[in-house]
Design a protein around this motif. Structure first.
Motif, PDB file in Angstrom:
ATOM      1  N   GLN A 347       0.836  -1.201   0.000  1.00  0.00           N
ATOM      2  CA  GLN A 347       0.000   0.000   0.000  1.00  0.00           C
ATOM      3  C   GLN A 347       0.867   1.246   0.000  1.00  0.00           C
ATOM      4  OE1 GLN A 347      -3.003   0.028   3.044  1.00  0.00           O
ATOM      5  NE2 GLN A 347      -3.528   2.181   2.745  1.00  0.00           N
ATOM      6  N   ALA A 348       1.955   1.218   0.749  1.00  0.00           N
ATOM      7  CA  ALA A 348       2.864   2.370   0.800  1.00  0.00           C
ATOM      8  C   ALA A 348       3.490   2.632  -0.572  1.00  0.00           C
ATOM      9  CB  ALA A 348       3.950   2.145   1.845  1.00  0.00           C
ATOM     10  N   TYR A 349       3.911   1.582  -1.257  1.00  0.00           N
ATOM     11  CA  TYR A 349       4.482   1.768  -2.595  1.00  0.00           C
ATOM     12  C   TYR A 349       3.441   2.342  -3.560  1.00  0.00           C
ATOM     13  CZ  TYR A 349       8.908  -0.576  -1.567  1.00  0.00           C
ATOM     14  OH  TYR A 349      10.152  -0.891  -1.067  1.00  0.00           O
ATOM     15  N   PHE A 350       2.204   1.885  -3.435  1.00  0.00           N
ATOM     16  CA  PHE A 350       1.162   2.438  -4.300  1.00  0.00           C
ATOM     17  C   PHE A 350       0.925   3.908  -3.978  1.00  0.00           C
ATOM     18  CE2 PHE A 350      -3.129   3.611  -5.479  1.00  0.00           C
ATOM     19  CZ  PHE A 350      -3.225   3.116  -6.772  1.00  0.00           C
ATOM     20  N   SER A 429       5.244  -1.123  -9.459  1.00  0.00           N
ATOM     21  CA  SER A 429       4.414  -1.660 -10.546  1.00  0.00           C
ATOM     22  C   SER A 429       3.562  -2.822 -10.057  1.00  0.00           C
ATOM     23  CB  SER A 429       5.303  -2.119 -11.708  1.00  0.00           C
ATOM     24  OG  SER A 429       6.011  -1.024 -12.259  1.00  0.00           O
ATOM     25  N   HIS A 430       4.134  -3.664  -9.224  1.00  0.00           N
ATOM     26  CA  HIS A 430       3.374  -4.787  -8.670  1.00  0.00           C
ATOM     27  C   HIS A 430       2.200  -4.260  -7.849  1.00  0.00           C
ATOM     28  CE1 HIS A 430       2.477  -8.651  -6.816  1.00  0.00           C
ATOM     29  NE2 HIS A 430       2.507  -8.047  -5.643  1.00  0.00           N
ATOM     30  N   ALA A 431       2.439  -3.208  -7.071  1.00  0.00           N
ATOM     31  CA  ALA A 431       1.367  -2.632  -6.255  1.00  0.00           C
ATOM     32  C   ALA A 431       0.239  -2.089  -7.122  1.00  0.00           C
ATOM     33  CB  ALA A 431       1.924  -1.530  -5.355  1.00  0.00           C
ATOM     34  N   VAL A 432       0.607  -1.455  -8.245  1.00  0.00           N
ATOM     35  CA  VAL A 432      -0.420  -0.927  -9.153  1.00  0.00           C
ATOM     36  C   VAL A 432      -1.237  -2.067  -9.753  1.00  0.00           C
ATOM     37  CG1 VAL A 432      -0.824   0.346 -11.295  1.00  0.00           C
ATOM     38  CG2 VAL A 432       0.904   1.155  -9.670  1.00  0.00           C
ATOM     39  N   GLU A 433      -0.569  -3.121 -10.171  1.00  0.00           N
ATOM     40  CA  GLU A 433      -1.293  -4.246 -10.784  1.00  0.00           C
ATOM     41  C   GLU A 433      -2.205  -4.929  -9.775  1.00  0.00           C
ATOM     42  OE1 GLU A 433      -1.538  -4.740 -14.022  1.00  0.00           O
ATOM     43  OE2 GLU A 433      -0.353  -2.892 -13.972  1.00  0.00           O
ATOM     44  N   GLN A 434      -1.769  -4.998  -8.525  1.00  0.00           N
ATOM     45  CA  GLN A 434      -2.638  -5.569  -7.487  1.00  0.00           C
ATOM     46  C   GLN A 434      -3.920  -4.745  -7.343  1.00  0.00           C
ATOM     47  OE1 GLN A 434      -1.503  -8.818  -7.102  1.00  0.00           O
ATOM     48  NE2 GLN A 434      -2.134  -8.523  -4.983  1.00  0.00           N
ATOM     49  N   GLN A 435      -3.784  -3.437  -7.430  1.00  0.00           N
ATOM     50  CA  GLN A 435      -4.968  -2.585  -7.279  1.00  0.00           C
ATOM     51  C   GLN A 435      -5.866  -2.654  -8.510  1.00  0.00           C
ATOM     52  OE1 GLN A 435      -5.370  -1.894  -4.240  1.00  0.00           O
ATOM     53  NE2 GLN A 435      -3.245  -2.540  -3.899  1.00  0.00           N
ATOM     54  N   ARG A 437      -6.585  -5.355  -9.939  1.00  0.00           N
ATOM     55  CA  ARG A 437      -7.428  -6.515  -9.650  1.00  0.00           C
ATOM     56  C   ARG A 437      -8.588  -6.130  -8.743  1.00  0.00           C
ATOM     57  NH1 ARG A 437      -2.120  -8.748  -8.983  1.00  0.00           N
ATOM     58  NH2 ARG A 437      -1.539 -10.009 -10.783  1.00  0.00           N
ATOM     59  N   SER A 438      -8.333  -5.215  -7.802  1.00  0.00           N
ATOM     60  CA  SER A 438      -9.401  -4.775  -6.903  1.00  0.00           C
ATOM     61  C   SER A 438     -10.438  -3.928  -7.621  1.00  0.00           C
ATOM     62  CB  SER A 438      -8.804  -3.983  -5.733  1.00  0.00           C
ATOM     63  OG  SER A 438      -8.015  -4.816  -4.909  1.00  0.00           O
ATOM     64  N   VAL A 439     -10.007  -3.245  -8.677  1.00  0.00           N
ATOM     65  CA  VAL A 439     -10.965  -2.485  -9.495  1.00  0.00           C
ATOM     66  C   VAL A 439     -11.852  -3.454 -10.277  1.00  0.00           C
ATOM     67  CG1 VAL A 439     -11.203  -0.909 -11.455  1.00  0.00           C
ATOM     68  CG2 VAL A 439      -9.558  -0.410  -9.636  1.00  0.00           C
ATOM     69  N   GLN A 440     -11.229  -4.472 -10.828  1.00  0.00           N
ATOM     70  CA  GLN A 440     -11.975  -5.458 -11.608  1.00  0.00           C
ATOM     71  C   GLN A 440     -12.874  -6.323 -10.734  1.00  0.00           C
ATOM     72  OE1 GLN A 440      -8.649  -7.427 -13.385  1.00  0.00           O
ATOM     73  NE2 GLN A 440      -8.138  -5.697 -14.732  1.00  0.00           N
ATOM     74  N   ASP A 441     -12.429  -6.585  -9.508  1.00  0.00           N
ATOM     75  CA  ASP A 441     -13.166  -7.461  -8.594  1.00  0.00           C
ATOM     76  C   ASP A 441     -13.272  -6.793  -7.226  1.00  0.00           C
ATOM     77  OD1 ASP A 441     -14.255  -9.432  -7.049  1.00  0.00           O
ATOM     78  OD2 ASP A 441     -12.698 -10.932  -7.435  1.00  0.00           O
ATOM     79  N   PRO A 442     -14.366  -6.076  -6.960  1.00  0.00           N
ATOM     80  CA  PRO A 442     -14.521  -5.347  -5.698  1.00  0.00           C
ATOM     81  C   PRO A 442     -14.429  -6.224  -4.449  1.00  0.00           C
ATOM     82  CG  PRO A 442     -16.151  -4.611  -7.295  1.00  0.00           C
ATOM     83  CD  PRO A 442     -15.492  -5.813  -7.883  1.00  0.00           C
ATOM     84  N   SER A 443     -14.636  -7.542  -4.596  1.00  0.00           N
ATOM     85  CA  SER A 443     -14.564  -8.417  -3.422  1.00  0.00           C
ATOM     86  C   SER A 443     -13.149  -8.513  -2.867  1.00  0.00           C
ATOM     87  CB  SER A 443     -15.070  -9.824  -3.771  1.00  0.00           C
ATOM     88  OG  SER A 443     -14.173 -10.502  -4.638  1.00  0.00           O
ATOM     89  N   LEU A 444     -12.153  -8.042  -3.632  1.00  0.00           N
ATOM     90  CA  LEU A 444     -10.762  -8.074  -3.170  1.00  0.00           C
ATOM     91  C   LEU A 444     -10.399  -6.871  -2.307  1.00  0.00           C
ATOM     92  CD1 LEU A 444      -9.005  -9.255  -6.461  1.00  0.00           C
ATOM     93  CD2 LEU A 444      -9.682 -10.648  -4.494  1.00  0.00           C
ATOM     94  N   THR A 445     -11.260  -5.870  -2.239  1.00  0.00           N
ATOM     95  CA  THR A 445     -10.951  -4.666  -1.450  1.00  0.00           C
ATOM     96  C   THR A 445     -11.048  -4.977   0.039  1.00  0.00           C
ATOM     97  OG1 THR A 445     -13.262  -3.959  -1.516  1.00  0.00           O
ATOM     98  CG2 THR A 445     -11.805  -3.112  -3.252  1.00  0.00           C
ATOM     99  N   PRO A 446     -10.295  -4.253   0.878  1.00  0.00           N
ATOM    100  CA  PRO A 446     -10.383  -4.478   2.322  1.00  0.00           C
ATOM    101  C   PRO A 446     -11.800  -4.324   2.873  1.00  0.00           C
ATOM    102  CG  PRO A 446      -8.467  -3.136   1.801  1.00  0.00           C
ATOM    103  CD  PRO A 446      -9.238  -3.283   0.532  1.00  0.00           C
TER     104      PRO A 446
END
Length: 522
Positions: A347-350, A429-435, A437-446
């Motif tokens: 999260q910090a890197y993002f 870049s990894h942090a951005v790609e992880q996020q 996924r959360s845009v595509q699938d809201p169930s992944l958000t905290p």
């Protein structure tokens, strides 16, 4: 895609300055309520073993005597910063015995405001002022709101960047003015796009019913003790959390340092009839520092602030006015109760890539119409951010949440790639790609995961969060604190108590005179 953003990023790389974007300085402030071993809000004073809340540089209290606040030093490396935050927790747990640090942003079950002890800072004038300021918050907004906890993410850009960036922007003025103007550009773009952070990292979709006892609301009931909204991301950042009707008419302007400080100074000097009705000093006892819209500038609630470290006795607003912006404080970060520190290195890197993108993007000022759109987007995201088909306003047009998020993430990904290239790794870049996924699938958000786990547990919000907090305590306690760090923090605690005693012993004037002098300063 902003032409300015593309040009600035390209120029930095082509001129060999891309590495400057990797030299950010970071610090975290994290709050957390102390609970006793039975899960009740602690009624004990701030432990002496943690040092003086007035003078300790890393462990203090926020509003309540039971609301701990950890403050890390400045780090270049986000991993080292969060590791230090872990050390502060470990040290504290060595002092707290059976007490536990609450792991969420929204507070535990609190039967009444009477059980919330206001923080004390000793008998010095500055200590009394800090306490009376908090009494003012109590009288103005109630104690319950002040038990909300969060994470403040502080960031500054490296000094070597500013002359390079000033030349790129062809800014004809002083370095101090350019730095402040650039930070305010960052702040304006943050305000435009911070809805994305609330969607991605909001982690307070539910709360204990005691928080809203006797108040009207539109939340739904999950269990007898638990209120929630099914698609909420951050009730902490909604109008149930930090709200101030008196401030809503201030129209604090983030376009320029001068307009920002002028707005705040006006609010600090302008009496407010409801606060005058409370009284300042009644029957010999202070209820607040003054009866103005703001007692001091820190009372202004904002999701991001321009900051400068003030000298001893100097007002923060005066430091900003005379020396310019030194760093920014991001204040919209919920504590993620699913992880021990409430924030991850990913999260910090993002956040770093997001903030650098805000700095390099367009330099447009905020109009009143755009401020209204920003407020609408904020409200939609915090209360229904994961709702299927949600749209947000962009240039006055309704745009699907996913499309707007993808547009932003495309820009952030470009920044992340430059930062990673200079560092020789791929964390940003990894942090951005992880996020993505959360845009595509809201169930992944905290926020979605919190509701899923809370619902599956069949427990109340309080009981579920207390069990998580105990688990985090156990996890942290498995790794002993390094002996050198233990010794340093032990000494810091002792030294801070000595410093408080020295301040109290050298108090030369009465408090009334001290406060009048403080108010009289520019």
């Amino acid at each position: 895609m902003s032409a300015t953003f593309e040009q600035h990023l390209h120029q930095l790389v082509s001129n060999g300055h891309g590495n400057l974007l990797t030299q950010l300085q970071h610090g975290i402030e994290k709050e957390g309520l102390r609970l006793d071993g039975h899960g009740h809000l602690s009624q004990t004073p701030h432990p002496k073993g943690l040092g003086s809340a007035l003078t300790h540089s890393e462990i203090t209290t926020d509003y309540s005597e039971a609301l701990l606040e950890f403050i890390t030093p400045v780090f270049h490396n986000p991993e080292e910063m969060i590791r230090h935050l872990e050390d502060l927790h470990r040290f504290s747990y060595g002092v707290l015995a059976d007490e536990v640090i609450w792991g969420g942003s929204m507070p535990c079950y609190i039967p009444s405001e009477d059980s919330i002890p206001v923080a004390e800072y000793g008998h010095s004038n500055i200590g009394k002022m800090k306490h009376i300021y908090r009494l003012g918050l109590q009288h103005r907004y109630g104690k319950m709101m002040q038990t909300i906890a969060g994470i403040h993410y502080n960031v500054s850009l490296p000094e070597q960047l500013w002359p390079v960036y000033q030349k790129m922007c062809q800014f004809d003025g002083s370095m101090s003015d350019f730095r402040s103007a650039s930070y305010f550009k960052l702040i304006r773009n943050f305000r435009r796009h911070s809805w994305l952070l609330l969607y991605l990292f909001g982690a307070s979709p539910a709360l204990s019913q005691s928080f809203l006892k006797g108040k009207a609301h539109q939340l739904e009931t999950l269990t007898q003790d638990t209120l929630y909204l099914p698609y909420a991301t951050s009730l902490r950042m909604s109008d149930l959390g930090y709200t101030n009707k008196a401030q809503s008419s201030l129209n604090i302007c983030f376009n320029h340092l001068q307009s920002y400080t002028d707005s705040l100074r006006e609010a600090i000097r302008t009496p407010h009839a409801p606060y005058e009705a409370i009284g300042v000093k009644v029957d010999g006892q202070y209820r607040q520092l003054n009866a103005n819209i703001l007692q001091i500038e820190n009372e202004y609630y904002s999701d991001i602030r321009p900051k400068r470290v003030a000298e001893s006795g100097e007002k923060p607003i005066h430091a900003l006015m005379t020396k310019g912006v030194q760093y920014i404080e991001v204040r919209n970060t919920d504590i993620n109760p699913l992880i021990p520190m409430g924030i991850s290195t990913e999260q910090a890197y993002f956040l770093d890539a997001f903030l650098v993108t805000c700095l390099l993007s367009e330099n447009d000022e905020l109009s009143s119409d755009e401020c209204e759109s920003i407020a609408q987007n904020h409200q939609r995201i915090v209360t229904q951010g994961r709702a299927p088909g949600l749209t947000l306003l962009s240039d006055g047009v309704e745009v699907p949440r996913e499309a707007l998020a993808d547009r932003l993430l495309d820009k952030i990904a470009k920044t992340a790639a430059v930062m990673d290239e200079a560092n020789g790794f791929s964390y940003h870049s990894h942090a951005v790609e992880q996020q993505r996924r959360s845009v595509q699938d809201p169930s992944l958000t905290p926020s979605a995961q919190v509701l899923e786990q809370l619902s599956a547990s069949k427990l109340s919000y309080h009981d579920w969060m207390f069990q998580l907090s105990l688990k985090h305590k156990a996890t942290l306690s498995q790794t002993p604190l390094d002996a050198v760090i233990q010794s340093r923090l032990d000494n810091e605690a002792i030294t801070s108590l000595q410093e408080q005693a020295s301040i109290e012993a050298n108090t030369a004037v009465d408090f009334d005179t001290f406060l009048a002098d403080y108010h009289a300063r520019n």
